[in-house]
Design a protein around this motif. Sequence first.
Motif, mmCIF file in Angstrom:
data_model
loop_
_atom_site.group_PDB
_atom_site.id
_atom_site.type_symbol
_atom_site.label_atom_id
_atom_site.label_comp_id
_atom_site.label_asym_id
_atom_site.label_seq_id
_atom_site.Cartn_x
_atom_site.Cartn_y
_atom_site.Cartn_z
ATOM 1 N N UNK A 113 70.159 -51.177 -82.770
ATOM 2 C CA UNK A 113 71.484 -50.606 -82.510
ATOM 3 C C UNK A 113 71.512 -49.100 -82.706
ATOM 4 N N UNK A 114 70.565 -48.589 -83.468
ATOM 5 C CA UNK A 114 70.529 -47.153 -83.752
ATOM 6 C C UNK A 114 69.585 -46.418 -82.799
ATOM 7 N N UNK A 115 68.892 -47.166 -81.960
ATOM 8 C CA UNK A 115 67.883 -46.560 -81.100
ATOM 9 C C UNK A 115 68.460 -46.125 -79.759
ATOM 10 N N UNK A 116 67.823 -45.135 -79.149
ATOM 11 C CA UNK A 116 68.172 -44.697 -77.809
ATOM 12 C C UNK A 116 67.962 -45.864 -76.842
ATOM 13 N N UNK A 117 68.869 -46.053 -75.858
ATOM 14 C CA UNK A 117 68.747 -47.182 -74.920
ATOM 15 C C UNK A 117 67.387 -47.259 -74.234
ATOM 16 N N UNK A 118 66.821 -46.111 -73.864
ATOM 17 C CA UNK A 118 65.518 -46.124 -73.199
ATOM 18 C C UNK A 118 64.438 -46.660 -74.142
ATOM 19 N N UNK A 119 64.556 -46.294 -75.431
ATOM 20 C CA UNK A 119 63.581 -46.755 -76.417
ATOM 21 C C UNK A 119 63.706 -48.266 -76.634
ATOM 22 N N UNK A 137 72.749 -59.389 -75.962
ATOM 23 C CA UNK A 137 73.999 -60.015 -76.381
ATOM 24 C C UNK A 137 74.448 -59.536 -77.753
ATOM 25 N N UNK A 138 73.489 -59.122 -78.591
ATOM 26 C CA UNK A 138 73.812 -58.652 -79.932
ATOM 27 C C UNK A 138 74.223 -57.179 -79.946
ATOM 28 N N UNK A 139 73.826 -56.429 -78.906
ATOM 29 C CA UNK A 139 74.181 -55.017 -78.865
ATOM 30 C C UNK A 139 75.617 -54.848 -78.383
ATOM 31 N N UNK A 142 78.429 -51.365 -74.145
ATOM 32 C CA UNK A 142 78.037 -50.113 -73.490
ATOM 33 C C UNK A 142 76.574 -49.783 -73.773
ATOM 34 N N UNK A 143 76.119 -50.075 -74.997
ATOM 35 C CA UNK A 143 74.722 -49.859 -75.364
ATOM 36 C C UNK A 143 73.834 -50.812 -74.568
ATOM 37 N N UNK A 144 74.257 -52.077 -74.497
ATOM 38 C CA UNK A 144 73.489 -53.080 -73.763
ATOM 39 C C UNK A 144 73.398 -52.717 -72.281
ATOM 40 N N UNK A 145 74.491 -52.195 -71.725
ATOM 41 C CA UNK A 145 74.491 -51.799 -70.312
ATOM 42 C C UNK A 145 73.478 -50.687 -70.064
ATOM 43 N N UNK A 202 78.355 -61.239 -70.568
ATOM 44 C CA UNK A 202 77.736 -60.680 -69.365
ATOM 45 C C UNK A 202 78.704 -59.764 -68.636
ATOM 46 N N UNK A 203 79.978 -60.169 -68.547
ATOM 47 C CA UNK A 203 80.995 -59.356 -67.874
ATOM 48 C C UNK A 203 81.222 -58.044 -68.616
ATOM 49 N N UNK A 204 81.272 -58.104 -69.940
ATOM 50 C CA UNK A 204 81.466 -56.891 -70.746
ATOM 51 C C UNK A 204 80.333 -55.896 -70.532
ATOM 52 N N UNK A 205 79.108 -56.413 -70.509
ATOM 53 C CA UNK A 205 77.955 -55.533 -70.299
ATOM 54 C C UNK A 205 77.998 -54.924 -68.906
#
Length: 335
Positions: A113-119, A137-139, A142-145, A202-205
């Motif tokens: 959760x603290x990591x950059x999305x690309x990482x 699903x745990x993120x 917006x982060x998961x997207x 899934x919709x939220x992401x």
Amino acid sequence: MEPKSKLAGPERAAVLLMSLGEEAAAEVLKHMGPKEVQRIGTSMASLSNVSKSEVGEVLDDFVTTVEEQTALGMGSDDYIRNVLTSALGKDKADGVIDRILLGRNSKGLESLKWMDPRAVAEVIRLEHPQIIAIVLSYLDPDHAAAVLSFLPERAQPDVLMRIATLDGVQPAALQELDEILERQFAGNMNVKSSSVGGVKSAANILNFVDSSKEGLILDKVREVDEQLSQKIQDLMFVFANLAEIDDRGIQALLREVSTDSLVLALKGADDTLKEKIFKNMSKRAGEMLQDDLEAKGPVRLSEVEAAQKEILSIARRMAEEGEIVLGNKGAEQMV
């Protein structure tokens, strides 16, 4: 008890932490998630001209709140479940409870959760799509997207379908995730399942995925399972759904949105939403907006979609902060 101060929630938290001193503030921040730390940190950095009376009000409210709390049952899983179920209702509470109780010892997952999305994408991209689905699903959506956008395009629809059809996490899946994310669920293997994933997740992401990719992913899902694709789409909060926000919420949203973005976004809006917007503006502001719309002329669809995504992002942030309540479609209601 309603606070007298005009300071927003994050600003009030910032005032409190800055009043505590560096060491105490640091101890409090250790117990917060990445979003909360960033939001409060930003408020701390931007605070200025806070009056002595406002500081006093924040501290008084904090003391009053603390005095009303009780230590009875603290640390008890049953206590946490009962309180959250009473406050949120069983359906909403289940997912929150699982995240809290499972997340306490989920060091590997929490670190993501603290990591950059690309990482994060680099960490999980070679894993089985089902494992990727559980992680996303745990993120936060917006982060998961953002993570989803960095995964191979051919894998994105498959992962989203797996999120939408995920109905709890079985012990075997938790064990596999434990091995991959370094003892993430150590000590929690007695848990039968966790309420993560599902069509709403899934919709939220997908709400946070770039418009062009959003369409491609949904098209691919539709090719495999048309019914599931429709369920996901029905639960997404799209630009047209802003018409479901009450008048007060629309007025608050308009104060946060730039005129340029609003003009672009409304070029692709239906009449119902346009009427809602004009209704909640002054006559003069409405006339100016109408003139801007007519003078704008044809614009690229990609520009319109980008502006709509920007406004939707602002609306979701305001909903998270309790400033507005999103409509019934694809949005959780405040109780």
